[in-house]
Design a protein around this motif. Structure first.
Motif, PDB file in Angstrom:
ATOM      1  N   ASN A  33     -40.032  47.926  41.175  1.00 21.20           N
ATOM      2  CA  ASN A  33     -38.635  47.990  40.756  1.00 21.20           C
ATOM      3  C   ASN A  33     -38.031  49.359  41.066  1.00 21.20           C
ATOM      4  O   ASN A  33     -36.868  49.468  41.475  1.00 21.20           O
ATOM      5  CB  ASN A  33     -38.522  47.702  39.261  1.00 21.20           C
ATOM      6  N   THR A  36     -37.296  49.529  44.781  1.00 24.47           N
ATOM      7  CA  THR A  36     -36.130  48.691  45.088  1.00 24.47           C
ATOM      8  C   THR A  36     -34.840  49.369  44.647  1.00 24.47           C
ATOM      9  O   THR A  36     -33.848  49.396  45.391  1.00 24.47           O
ATOM     10  CB  THR A  36     -36.249  47.320  44.401  1.00 24.47           C
ATOM     11  N   CYS A  37     -34.836  49.921  43.432  1.00 25.81           N
ATOM     12  CA  CYS A  37     -33.640  50.596  42.918  1.00 25.81           C
ATOM     13  C   CYS A  37     -33.310  51.840  43.746  1.00 25.81           C
ATOM     14  O   CYS A  37     -32.133  52.159  43.960  1.00 25.81           O
ATOM     15  CB  CYS A  37     -33.837  50.980  41.458  1.00 25.81           C
ATOM     16  N   SER A 150     -34.088  42.057  42.303  1.00 27.31           N
ATOM     17  CA  SER A 150     -34.686  43.084  41.447  1.00 27.31           C
ATOM     18  C   SER A 150     -34.495  42.752  39.973  1.00 27.31           C
ATOM     19  O   SER A 150     -35.433  42.862  39.171  1.00 27.31           O
ATOM     20  CB  SER A 150     -34.064  44.446  41.770  1.00 27.31           C
ATOM     21  N   HIS A 154     -37.959  41.619  38.379  1.00 25.73           N
ATOM     22  CA  HIS A 154     -38.594  42.872  37.989  1.00 25.73           C
ATOM     23  C   HIS A 154     -38.160  43.390  36.629  1.00 25.73           C
ATOM     24  O   HIS A 154     -38.923  44.098  35.972  1.00 25.73           O
ATOM     25  CB  HIS A 154     -38.319  43.957  39.037  1.00 25.73           C
TER      26      HIS A 154
END
Length: 244
Positions: A33, A36-37, A150, A154
Motif C-alpha cells: 500500500n 502504491t500510494c 489500493s 489494501h
C-alpha cells in the motif's frame, strides 16, 4: 493429564503461528500500500506540473473537478504513505476511521473522474477529451485505477458502514460543489470559464441543472456504498487460508 498438556501446547503453538502469519501479511499489505500510494503521489505531482505548464494558468486549472480531485488524492495518498511507514517502523496502529473516510472520498472522486472521461469517449460526444496526453491519461485513468485498487484491496476495513455514514464518501465532491458554485454565482468565475455545462446557471435549463446535481450526488452515494462493500470483502483476501 500429560496428553491434555501436550494438546494445549500444540494448540498454543498453532495460535502463535497463525498470529505471526497475520502480522507478516499485515506488514506486507502495508508495504504494498505504501508503494502504491507513493506512486500515486508522484504521478499526481508530475501530472499537475505538466498540466499547468501546458495551459500556462494555474488558477484556471483549479476550476476543474479533475485537477482538484488529483490534488486531493495526491495529498491523501502521501499522508497515507507516511502513516503506513510510521506504523511499520514503530509497530503502532494509527486511528483508522479518519483515514478510512478520506481514502473512501478520494476513491469516490477518482471513480467519478474516470467515469466522466469514459462517457466523454462515447461516439455520441462531439468534443472528446484528449486522453492520450501525459497528464490526461494519468489523472483520468492511471491514478483512478491505482487509487481504487489500493483502497479496495489494501486499506483495512472498519466494518459495514451505516447508510448515513456512506455519505462521508462524498466529502470531496461536496466540498468542491460548495466552493465552485458560489464562485460562479457571484461572478468570480466568468461565464466563459465555467468548467461544466450543468454549472452554467445563466443559460442551462434549471431541470438539467437539478438532474445533473441529483445524478452526481446519488451516483456518488452508490459508488461510495459499492467501494466500501468491496473494501470490506477485498481487504480480507490477504488473510485467506492463513490458518493452514
Amino acid at each position: 493429564m500429560m496428553e491434555l498438556k501436550m494438546q494445549e501446547l500444540r494448540m498454543q503453538d498453532k495460535c502463535d503461528l497463525v498470529s505471526n502469519r497475520i502480522k507478516e501479511r499485515m506488514r506486507t499489505k502495508k508495504l504494498v500500500n505504501s508503494i502504491t500510494c507513493a506512486v500515486i503521489s508522484v504521478l499526481g505531482v508530475l501530472s499537475l506540473i505538466y498540466k499547468v505548464n501546458y495551459q500556462g494558468d494555474f488558477l484556471s486549472c483549479l476550476r476543474e473537478l479533475t485537477v482538484n480531485g488529483t490534488i486531493f488524492t495526491t495529498v491523501v495518498s502521501f499522508c497515507y504513505f507516511v502513516t503506513n511507514i510510521f506504523e511499520m517502523i514503530f509497530d503502532h496502529e494509527v486511528e483508522r476511521e479518519f483515514f478510512y473516510y478520506l481514502r473512501l472520498s478520494s476513491a469516490v472522486a477518482e471513480f467519478v473522474i474516470a467515469l466522466v472521461v469514459m462517457i466523454g469517449q462515447l461516439p455520441i460526444v462531439p468534443d472528446k477529451p484528449v486522453i492520450a496526453r501525459f497528464d490526461m491519461f494519468n489523472m483520468h485513468v492511471l491514478i483512478p485505477i491505482l487509487t481504487i485498487l489500493s483502497f479496495v484491496f489494501h486499506d483495512p476495513s472498519i466494518g459495514k458502514l451505516k447508510p448515513s455514514s456512506r455519505w462521508k464518501g462524498l466529502i470531496f465532491v461536496t466540498l468542491y460543489a460548495f466552493i465552485i458554485v458560489p464562485l460562479i454565482i457571484i461572478g468570480i468565475i466568468p461565464q466563459d470559464k465555467i468548467p461544466y455545462s450543468f454549472m452554467n446557471f445563466y443559460t442551462s435549463n434549471p431541470f438539467y441543472i437539478l438532474f445533473s446535481a441529483c445524478f452526481v450526488f446519488l451516483g456518488g452515494y452508490l459508488i461510495s456504498w459499492m467501494l466500501s462493500e468491496f473494501n470490506r470483502m477485498g481487504s480480507w483476501l490477504w488473510y485467506k487460508n492463513v490458518a493452514r
